[in-house]
Motif scaffolding. Sequence first.
Motif, short mmCIF file in Angstrom:
data_model
loop_
_atom_site.label_atom_id
_atom_site.label_comp_id
_atom_site.label_asym_id
_atom_site.label_seq_id
_atom_site.Cartn_x
_atom_site.Cartn_y
_atom_site.Cartn_z
N PHE A 1 0.83 -1.21 0.00
CA PHE A 1 0.00 0.00 0.00
C PHE A 1 0.86 1.25 0.00
CE2 PHE A 1 -3.08 -3.11 1.39
CZ PHE A 1 -4.21 -2.71 0.69
N ASN A 2 1.94 1.22 0.76
CA ASN A 2 2.81 2.40 0.77
C ASN A 2 3.21 2.78 -0.63
OD1 ASN A 2 2.57 2.19 3.46
ND2 ASN A 2 4.57 1.24 3.80
N ALA A 3 3.39 1.75 -1.50
CA ALA A 3 3.86 2.04 -2.86
C ALA A 3 2.70 2.29 -3.81
CB ALA A 3 4.69 0.87 -3.36
N ALA A 4 1.47 2.23 -3.29
CA ALA A 4 0.30 2.42 -4.16
C ALA A 4 -0.66 3.40 -3.52
CB ALA A 4 -0.39 1.09 -4.42
N PRO A 5 -0.35 4.71 -3.58
CA PRO A 5 -1.17 5.71 -2.88
C PRO A 5 -2.65 5.63 -3.24
CG PRO A 5 0.36 6.72 -4.46
CD PRO A 5 0.77 5.31 -4.31
N ASP A 6 -2.94 5.33 -4.51
CA ASP A 6 -4.37 5.29 -4.89
C ASP A 6 -5.08 4.24 -4.07
OD1 ASP A 6 -3.28 6.98 -6.57
OD2 ASP A 6 -3.70 5.88 -8.42
N ALA A 7 -4.47 3.07 -3.99
CA ALA A 7 -5.08 2.01 -3.20
C ALA A 7 -5.26 2.48 -1.77
CB ALA A 7 -4.19 0.76 -3.23
N GLN A 8 -4.24 3.16 -1.25
CA GLN A 8 -4.32 3.65 0.12
C GLN A 8 -5.52 4.57 0.30
OE1 GLN A 8 -0.48 5.30 0.94
NE2 GLN A 8 -0.28 4.11 2.82
N LEU A 9 -5.66 5.49 -0.64
CA LEU A 9 -6.78 6.43 -0.56
C LEU A 9 -8.08 5.65 -0.48
CD1 LEU A 9 -7.78 9.26 -0.57
CD2 LEU A 9 -7.88 9.18 -3.07
N ALA A 10 -8.20 4.64 -1.38
CA ALA A 10 -9.41 3.82 -1.39
C ALA A 10 -9.64 3.24 0.00
CB ALA A 10 -9.27 2.71 -2.41
N VAL A 11 -8.57 2.77 0.61
CA VAL A 11 -8.72 2.16 1.94
C VAL A 11 -9.28 3.19 2.92
CG1 VAL A 11 -7.49 1.10 3.87
CG2 VAL A 11 -6.84 0.55 1.52
N THR A 12 -8.67 4.36 2.94
CA THR A 12 -9.14 5.37 3.91
C THR A 12 -10.61 5.68 3.65
OG1 THR A 12 -8.31 7.05 2.41
CG2 THR A 12 -6.91 6.43 4.25
N VAL A 13 -10.96 5.84 2.37
CA VAL A 13 -12.36 6.19 2.06
C VAL A 13 -13.28 5.10 2.61
CG1 VAL A 13 -14.02 6.43 0.20
CG2 VAL A 13 -11.79 7.54 0.03
N VAL A 14 -12.95 3.84 2.28
CA VAL A 14 -13.77 2.74 2.77
C VAL A 14 -13.90 2.83 4.29
CG1 VAL A 14 -13.82 0.24 3.14
CG2 VAL A 14 -13.33 1.17 0.88
N GLY A 15 -12.76 3.05 4.94
CA GLY A 15 -12.79 3.11 6.40
C GLY A 15 -13.72 4.20 6.88
N ALA A 16 -13.51 5.42 6.33
CA ALA A 16 -14.32 6.56 6.80
C ALA A 16 -15.79 6.28 6.60
CB ALA A 16 -13.88 7.81 6.05
N VAL A 17 -16.13 5.84 5.36
CA VAL A 17 -17.55 5.59 5.07
C VAL A 17 -18.10 4.57 6.05
CG1 VAL A 17 -19.11 4.61 3.38
CG2 VAL A 17 -17.32 6.16 2.64
N THR A 18 -17.35 3.50 6.25
CA THR A 18 -17.88 2.44 7.09
C THR A 18 -18.05 2.90 8.52
OG1 THR A 18 -16.58 0.96 5.73
CG2 THR A 18 -17.61 0.02 7.68
N LEU A 19 -17.09 3.70 9.00
CA LEU A 19 -17.22 4.06 10.43
C LEU A 19 -18.47 4.89 10.65
CD1 LEU A 19 -16.32 7.10 11.67
CD2 LEU A 19 -14.18 6.47 10.59
N LEU A 20 -18.81 5.72 9.65
CA LEU A 20 -20.06 6.47 9.79
C LEU A 20 -21.26 5.55 9.60
CD1 LEU A 20 -19.06 9.74 7.94
CD2 LEU A 20 -19.35 9.34 10.38
N PHE A 21 -21.18 4.72 8.56
CA PHE A 21 -22.28 3.81 8.24
C PHE A 21 -22.64 2.97 9.45
CE2 PHE A 21 -24.23 0.00 6.81
CZ PHE A 21 -24.86 0.27 5.60
N GLY A 22 -21.62 2.33 9.99
CA GLY A 22 -21.87 1.45 11.13
C GLY A 22 -22.45 2.21 12.29
N ALA A 23 -21.88 3.40 12.55
CA ALA A 23 -22.36 4.17 13.68
C ALA A 23 -23.83 4.51 13.50
CB ALA A 23 -21.53 5.44 13.80
N ILE A 24 -24.17 4.98 12.29
CA ILE A 24 -25.57 5.38 12.05
C ILE A 24 -26.49 4.18 12.25
CG2 ILE A 24 -27.17 6.15 10.29
CD1 ILE A 24 -24.78 7.78 9.13
#
Lengths: 648, 549, 523, 99
Positions: free
Chosen positions: A272-295
Motif C-alpha cells: 500500500f505504501n507504494a500504491a497511494p491510490d489504493a491507500q486512498l481507497a482504503v481510507t475512504v472505505v474506512g471513513a464511510v464504514t465508520l459512519l455507516f456502522g455508527a448510524i
Amino acid sequence: MENLIAPLIAAPLLGAAVLLVGGRRLDRVGHWIGTLLSTASFVFGLILFADLLGKNAEHRTLTQHLWTWISVGGFQADVTFRLDQLSMTFVLLITGVGSLIHLYSVGYMEHDERRRRFFGYLNLFLAAMLLLVLADNYLLLYVGWEGVGLASYLLIGFWQHKPSAATAAKKAFLVNRVGDMGLSIAIMLMFTTFGSFAFGPVLSHTGDASEGKLTAIGLMLLLAACGKSAQVPLQSWLGDAMEGPTPVSALIHAATMVTAGVYLIVRSGAVFNAAPDAQLAVTVVGAVTLLFGAIVGCAKDDIKKALAGSTMSQIGYMVLAAGLGPIGYVFAIMHLVTHGFFKAGLFLGAGSVMHGMNDEVDMRRYGGLRKYMPVTFITFGLGYLAIIGFPGLSGFFSKDKIIEAAFAKGGTEGWILGGAALLGAAITAFYMTRVMLMTFFGEERWKNQPTRSPEAPSAEPAAETRGEHSEPHPHESPKVMTIPMIVLAVGSVFGGAFFSIGDRFLHWLEPVTGHSEGDSPLSATAVTGATMVCLVIGVAIAWARYGRKPVPAVAPRGSLLTRAARRDLFQDDFNHVVLVRGGEHLTRSLVYVDHTLVDGVVNGTAAGFGGLSGRLRRLQNGFARSYAVSMFGGAALLVAATLLMRAV
Amino acid sequence: MSAPAVHSLWTTAAEPISKIDAPKIEYGQLSPTLIVVGAALIGVLIEAFVPRKSRYYAQVFVSVVALCAAFAAVVALAADGYGTTKAHIAAMGAIAVDGPALFLQGTIVLAGLVGLFTFAERRLDPVAHGSRVDSFAAQAASVPGSDSEKAAVKAGFTTTEVFPLLLFAISGMLIFPAANDLLTLFVALEVFSLPLYLLCALARRKRLMSQEAAVKYFLLGAFASAFTLFGIALLYGYAGSVSYARIAQVVDGTVTDVDPALANTMGNDALLLIGGAMLVMGLLFKVGAVPFHMWTPDVYQGAPTPVTGFMAAATKVAAFGALLRLLYVVLPGLRWDWRPVMWAVAIITMLGGAIVAITQTDIKRLLAYSSIAHAGFILAGVIATSKDGVSSVLFYLAGYSFVTIGAFAVVTLVRDPGGEATHLSKWAGLGRRSPLVAAVFAVFLLAFAGIPLTSGFAGKFAVFKAAADGGAVPLVVIGVISSAIAAFFYIRVIVLMFFSEPKPEGPTVAVPSPLTMLAIGMGVAVTLVLGVAPQYFLDLANQAGVFVR
Amino acid sequence: MSFPLLTATAALPALGAVATAAVPAAQRTAAKWLALLVSLATLALAITVLLRFDPDGARYQLTESHAWIKDFGVRYELGVDGIAVALIALTAVLIPFIILAGWHDADPLETGSRRWRPTQGFFALILAVEAMVVISFEATDVFLFYIFFEAMLIPMYFLIGGFGDRAHEHGEETAATQRSYAAVKFLLYNLVGGLIMLAAVIGLYVVADNFSLQEIASARANGSLHMATSTERWLFLGFFFAFAVKAPLWPLHTWLPNAMQESTAPVAVLITAVVDKVGTFAMLRFCLQLFPEASRWATPVILVLALISIVYGALLAVGQRDIKRLVAYASISHFGFIIMGIFAMTSQGQSGATLYMVNHGISTAALMLVAGFLISRRGSRLIADYGGVQKVAPVLAGTFLIGGLATLSLPGLAPFVSEFLVLVGTFTRYPVIGIIATFGIVLAALYVLVLYQRTMTGPVKPEVSAMPDLRVRELVVVAPLIALLIFLGVYPKPVTDIVNPAVKQTMSDVHKKDPKPEVEAAK
Amino acid sequence: MNPVNYLYLAALLFTIGATGVLIRRNAIVVFMCIELMLNACNLAFVAFSRMHGNLDGQIIAFFTMVVAAAEVVVGLAIIVSLFRTRHSASVDDASLMKL
C-alpha cells in the motif's frame, strides 16, 4: 523456540478434530477439552511472547518451515509460519480472548445438547485464525482466511433448525467468498508480478514493481478486507451474523475474525505504501464504514445488532488508520487490540443480560437491570466508557490516536477524514449511551409486558431448551460467565493506558509496520479536545432522548433516517433486488435455455431425421410397378450421368 | 472366321466339323462349383425317388456333405496357390480362378452351409400332426388356407425341394464372382436368381406375403436382368466380344488387331458407357443399392426368414464380387467415368438406408434397410479402386455375411402363435425374458453398428481406410455420419429388448435344435474373432486382393 | 520379458467382470463380494504401478508392445506417464467405493424371469468399465485407445439404462422411459463424437501411416512427418470433438445431467469421476502431443468455451431442483476448469488440471455417494423434499457438508489446490479469463450452500424425521474418501511430483514456456 | 440393309417392353413385356454378331432363349400360385408389404 509455533495452531486443531470426530461419548467433557486446548495455545503464546521480549527488536521474527505444500514450475507454496511482533500481538489477542470466551461459553451453552460440537467449532476457529495470522505467505494466509470463514459459517448457523440462522450463515459465507475472490486474484497478481506470494519476496520487492500492478494488488486486498471485516460495500452480513450464539458474536464478530481485514492491510503495508491510490481507497472505505456502522448502530433496538453496528464502525476506524499508511498502522492495531477487549466485554455483557432475560434481545424490553445484575452492569459500563473514549480508558487512547493520524494525513483529505472520525466519535458516544440507558436504566419495561409483537427481533431459541417464556426473572450470570467479563473489563480499562504510556506499543510494533509522524495541522491536544467535545455532545443527546423521558416499549416510527438506519440504510434491500432476484431470474432463464435451446438442437436433429425418414419411407408404397419406375429412373440417371461424366 | 473371335468356350462349336477338339476344362479348379451343382442334381433325384419320409434327412445329408466338400475344395485350391501365384483363367476363358474368386467362393460356401442349417431347422414350428416341420410351406402348390393345404399339413408334407434349390442358388453364386465373360456372368446371375425367386414363395406361414415377395422379387429381378442383358449386348457390340480381357483391351485401346469391318461400331464409347451403366445397374440391383433397393425390404420381410438370411448374406457377397471384377478387370480404363457416379450411388445408399431404417417397426424390414446402408459402406470400399479396396471389401463381406445370417437366425427364434414375432413392439423386454438370446442379438446389432471389438468395426475401418487412402475423404465423412444415424436404430432395438418392461402376452423364445444354435454360434464367433484378432483374415483378404486379367 | 503389469491391471477387472457375470443367479451376494475383491486386487496392482513408476525416468514407463493388426498399423502398445499413473490410481481407488456404495442398488426387482440376473450384471459391468478405462489410460497407440474409448460406451450404456434409483417420484414406468432416454442420449452423443473421431483416426493413418503415439509425436517433432496446417487442424478438431463430448464441454454437455440424474449414485460417480476423465486425459495426451500447432491455434476458442462451461454450469447448478442434476452441472463447471487448465498451456495450469481430475473424482464421489445414501433413504431426488436432515442424521449431514465444501474447493481440502493452480496457470497467460473464472468459486459456494441449507438445515420435515444416520457400510465408503480429500489438501506433493515431469514434457510438445514474472523476486 | 437399323429396332423394342412393365397391371402382361425386352436383347446380339462377323452373339442369343425359358417356368409358377391365392393377377393387388 520457533518449534513452538506449530503447536500453537495444532492444539486447537486437535481439539476440533477430537470434539467433532469423537462423537457423543465426549459430550460430558467436550467443553472442558476445548477450553483446555485453547488455553494451552494461549500459554504457548505467552512463552513465545516472553521469548520475543528476550530478543532485541531486530531479531524478533521467528519462522518455522514445516513442509512444501505446492510446488509446480515457479509456483512454490510452503507451509511456513512467521511469528513477529504483529502476529504475536494477534496470537495473544486471539488465544487470550478466545480462551476467556471458551470459559464463558461453558456456562452460556450449558443447556444446549450440542455443546460439544460448539466447542469443536470454536477450536476450529481458533486454529484457522492462528493460521491466518501466522502464515508466512499469502496462500497459506488464504487457507486460514477461508478457514475462519468456514468456522464463522458453522457458528452463525449453529442453531441450524432456525431458517434465519441458516440463511445468515450462508449469507456470511457468500459475502466473504466475494472478498476471498479479491484475495485470490491478489495472490495471482503477486505471482505474475513477483513470481512468488511469500511475505518476504513480495514485501521486499514492492519497489521494483510497476505502480499499476501494485495498485491492482492493493485494491484486491482491500476487497478481501472488506469482505472479512464487514466494510462497505460488503458489510451486509455482519448484522445477520448476530443470529449466532453470543459468545460467537463476541469472539468472531467483534474481537478477532472481523479484524483480519485490518491485519491483511497492515501486513501488506509495503504494497500500500507504494500504491497511494489504493491507500486512498482504503481510507475512504474506512471513513464511510465508520459512519455507516455508527448510524446503523443508533437505530437498532436489538442489543446485539446495535453492538454489531458499533463493531462495523470501530473497524472502520482501524481500516481508516491502516489506510493512512505508516502514520496509522500502529494505531490501527492498537485500537484493534483495545477494541478486542471492550467489544468482547460488551458482547459478553449483552449475552449475560440475555441469559438473565430469557434471551430477550429487544432493548425496549430491558431497563433498570443494573440492580439485578450488578457485575454485568459494571463490566458492561466499563466497556461502554472504554468504547466511547472516556479519558483514561483504553478506547480514549487508541481512538484519539487514529483521529490525530487522520488529520495528520494532511490536506483536504486529512480534514475530511479527520472530520469523519470526529463525527463518528460523537455518534459512537450517542448510540452506546443509548444502549446503556435502555438496558440498565429507566423503568423496568420487561415487567407485565404485553404479548410480544411479532416483528420484534427474537433471538436464541436455546430458550426452548432453557426455560419457559413467562415473565423473565433477571438474575446475575454464574461465575464461569462473569469472570471472563471481569477480566475483559480490566483489559478495556487499562489496556490503552498500558500501551500508550511511553509508546510501548509503538516501539513494539514499529519494526514490522514502520512508523512515521504525519504533520498534523492540529496539535494533539486540540484533537483530543475536539474529541472530548464530540463525546459530550453525543452523550448529552442520548441522555436527552433516552435518559430523561421514558423509552416506549414499541419502537416509534421515527424519522426517515432512523427508518433507513433500521433497514441498514437499504443496503440489504439493494442486494436482494439486484443480486438475489436478478440472479434467480438469470438462473431460471438459463435453465430454460439449456433445456430448450442447447438440448433442443440435439433432440431437434433427432426429430428431424425421424421426420425425414417418415417421409422417405412413403416412397416404399408396396407397388411393384413404382419400384420398377424407380429402377428405370435410376438406370436412366446412371446412363445419363456416365455419359455426362464423359462429356465434361 | 477371324482367329481372335475364336477364343471362347461358346464359339468352339463354330469350328469346322473336321477338326473338332474337345474344349479344355480344368475340372479340378472348377470343383467347388461342380460339386455343388452335382449335389443339387442328386437332390433332384432324391426328390424323385426317395420316399417322402427319409427325403429330408437324405437332402440335408447330401447338402451338408456337398458344401463341406466344396469348401474343402476351395481351401485346397487356395492352399495350392491358385489364389495367388497360379491364379489364371480356366474353362477357356469363361471362369477366373484367382484370389478374389476363391475367397468369395469360400465365403459363399460357408454362408450357404450356415444358411443350410437354418433351412434344416425343424424344432421351431410347433409339431403339426405328429411330424416336425421346418419354416417352409407344406405344399407350395396348394392355395393358402385351402383344403389341399390342410391335407398336406395333415400328411406332414414338407417342401424338401428347398435343399436342391438352395444348392443351385449357391452354385450360381459360386460362378457369379468368378465369371470371366459376360455370358457366364448372365447365366450365373439367372442360375442363382431363379431358385431364390422360388424359395421366397415357400414360407409356411404368412404365405400371402411370401408369395407377394416372390412376385415382386421375380418381376423386378427379371426386369433388372433384362437391363443387364441389354447392357451385355451393347458391350458385345462395343468390343465384339464378351470376354472380360478382350473388352478391357478394347477399352484401354491396347487391342492389336482391329478388323476394319468393325471400325464403325468397335470402340464406340456411347455403346461402352451405356452398356457398362446398364450392366452395373443390374449388379447394383442385386446388392440392393439405392435407387435399385426398393425390392429389398418387401422381399426380406415376406420371404421365409432362413431364406432372407441366406439371401441377404450370400447374394451380397456374390454380387459385390462380380461388381468388383467388372469394375477392376473390365472397366478400370473407365474409372474416371464410373467413379463419380458410384460416389453418388454410395452416398445416397448409405444415407437412404440409414435414414429410412429409423422409423421401421418390423425387425426384418429394419435389417433389410440396414443391409442397404451396409451396401453403401461396401460401395465406398469398391470405389477405392486399389488393392486395399478389394481386400477391404472382401473382409467386410466375410464379416458381414455371418452377422447377417446369425441375426436372421435369431429372428426365427422369437415366436408367437402367429409364427415369428417380427413386429418390434413384440420384442420389448426380451432381455428380461431370455437374456442370452437378447445378448446375442445385441452383439449382432453392435456389429452392424460398427462398435469396436466386433467384425463390423474392423470391416468398416478397413473399408473407410481404403476409401480415404483413395482420396474419398468426403465419402468417409458421410459414411461416418450415416453410421451415426444407423447406430440410432440399432440402439433403439437394444433399448427395446433390455430397458422396456416385457409385455405379458409377449412372444416366447423357442429353443432351437443344434443346427440353428450352430448357425448363431458361428455368427457370434466370427463376429468376435474378426473384431478382436482380424489380422489373419486381413492377410487372407490381402493375398486374395488381386484379380487375374 | 518382464511381467506385463499394465496389461494385468486392465485384464484383472476384465476377467473379474466375466467371472462376476458367470455367478449363478442365487449367489447374488457372492457376486458382490467377488466384484469387490477383484476391484481391491486391481487397486493393489494399480498401487504397484504407482510404486514401480519413476517420475524422473523415461516419459513412458512399464511399456509393452506387441503386433496386433499390422494391416491397420495397429500395435498393442501400453505405457504410462505421470498423468496416466495418477488417473489409473484414481480409477482403481474409486471403483471399490463405487461397488460398496452400490451394494444394494442392483438387487433384482420382482419383474423378470429367474434367468434375469441384474445384480451380477451390474457389478460385472462396473468392472468392465474399469478395465476399459484403465486400458485407455495406458494405451499409447491411438487406435488401441480409440477402440476402448468407444467400447467403454456399451457397458456404461447398460449401467445407465438398466439400473436406476429404486424409488422414483413418477413411478417405475416413467422411470424406465426416462432412464432409457438418458442412456440413449448418452450413447448417441458419445457415439457421434466417437465416429467423428473415427474419421479423424483414419485421416491420421492416411497421413502418418501408423498409430503409435510416440512414433508420430517424435516424427512430428523432428519434422520427418509433415502435416499440412489445414489437415492437422481438421484432425485435431475430429479428436477434440470426441473428447469434448466425453468431458463434457459446453455446449456438448446436455447428456451429462440426464445420465447422472437417471442412474444410481454410484454409476453417476462412475460417469463423472472416472469415465469422463478419459476425455480430459485424452485432450492432454493426444490432442496436445499429436497436434501441437493446431492445439495452439484452437486455444482461444477452447478457453472461451471452457469459461462458459465454468460459469454456465455453476449458474445452472444453482437453478436445479434435483440433487443429482445439481451435482451434474457442478461437474460441468469443474470440467470447464480442467479444460481451461489444460489449454492455458502453463505448467501450473496443466499440473493443476491433472490434479483437478484426481481431486474432482474424489470430491464428487464423496458428495454424490452421500447424496445417493440420502436419496435411497427418502426415495426422492428433489431438494424440496428434504429439510432438517442435519438434526436427525448429523453424521450424514456432516459428511455431505464436507463433500460440498470440497466441491466449492475450500482451502485445506484437495480441490482447492488444483483449482487454484488452474486459476493461477490461466491467469499468468490470460488474466481476464482467469479473473472471470474466479467468479466460479463464488457461484460454487452459492450452489453448494443453498443445497446444504435446503436439505440439511431448517425445521425437520416429517418425511425425514425417521431417517437413519449413515450405516457402517456407508461410513466405510465415505470416511476414506474424506480422509483422502484432507490429505491431498494439505500434502498434494505425492501427486504433483508424479505429474510435474509429464506436464513438463507436454509443455515442450506444444513448445510453450511459463510466462516470466515482472519482478524476479522469488529467491 | 444397314444392320444398325436392327439395333434401333432392338432399342425400340426394349423401350416398349420397359414401358410395358411400368404401365401394365396384369402380372402376365408385365412378364410378357420383360420377355419382349429379352428378345430385344437377342435382336441386338444377333445384329452385333452380324456386324462383327463372329458367332458369339448368335450363340448368346440361344443361351438367352434358354434362360428366358427357365425364367418363364419359374415366373409362371409364381404368378399362377399368386393368381390362385388371390384370384387376380394384378401386380398392384400384391401390396401387403409397404413402407
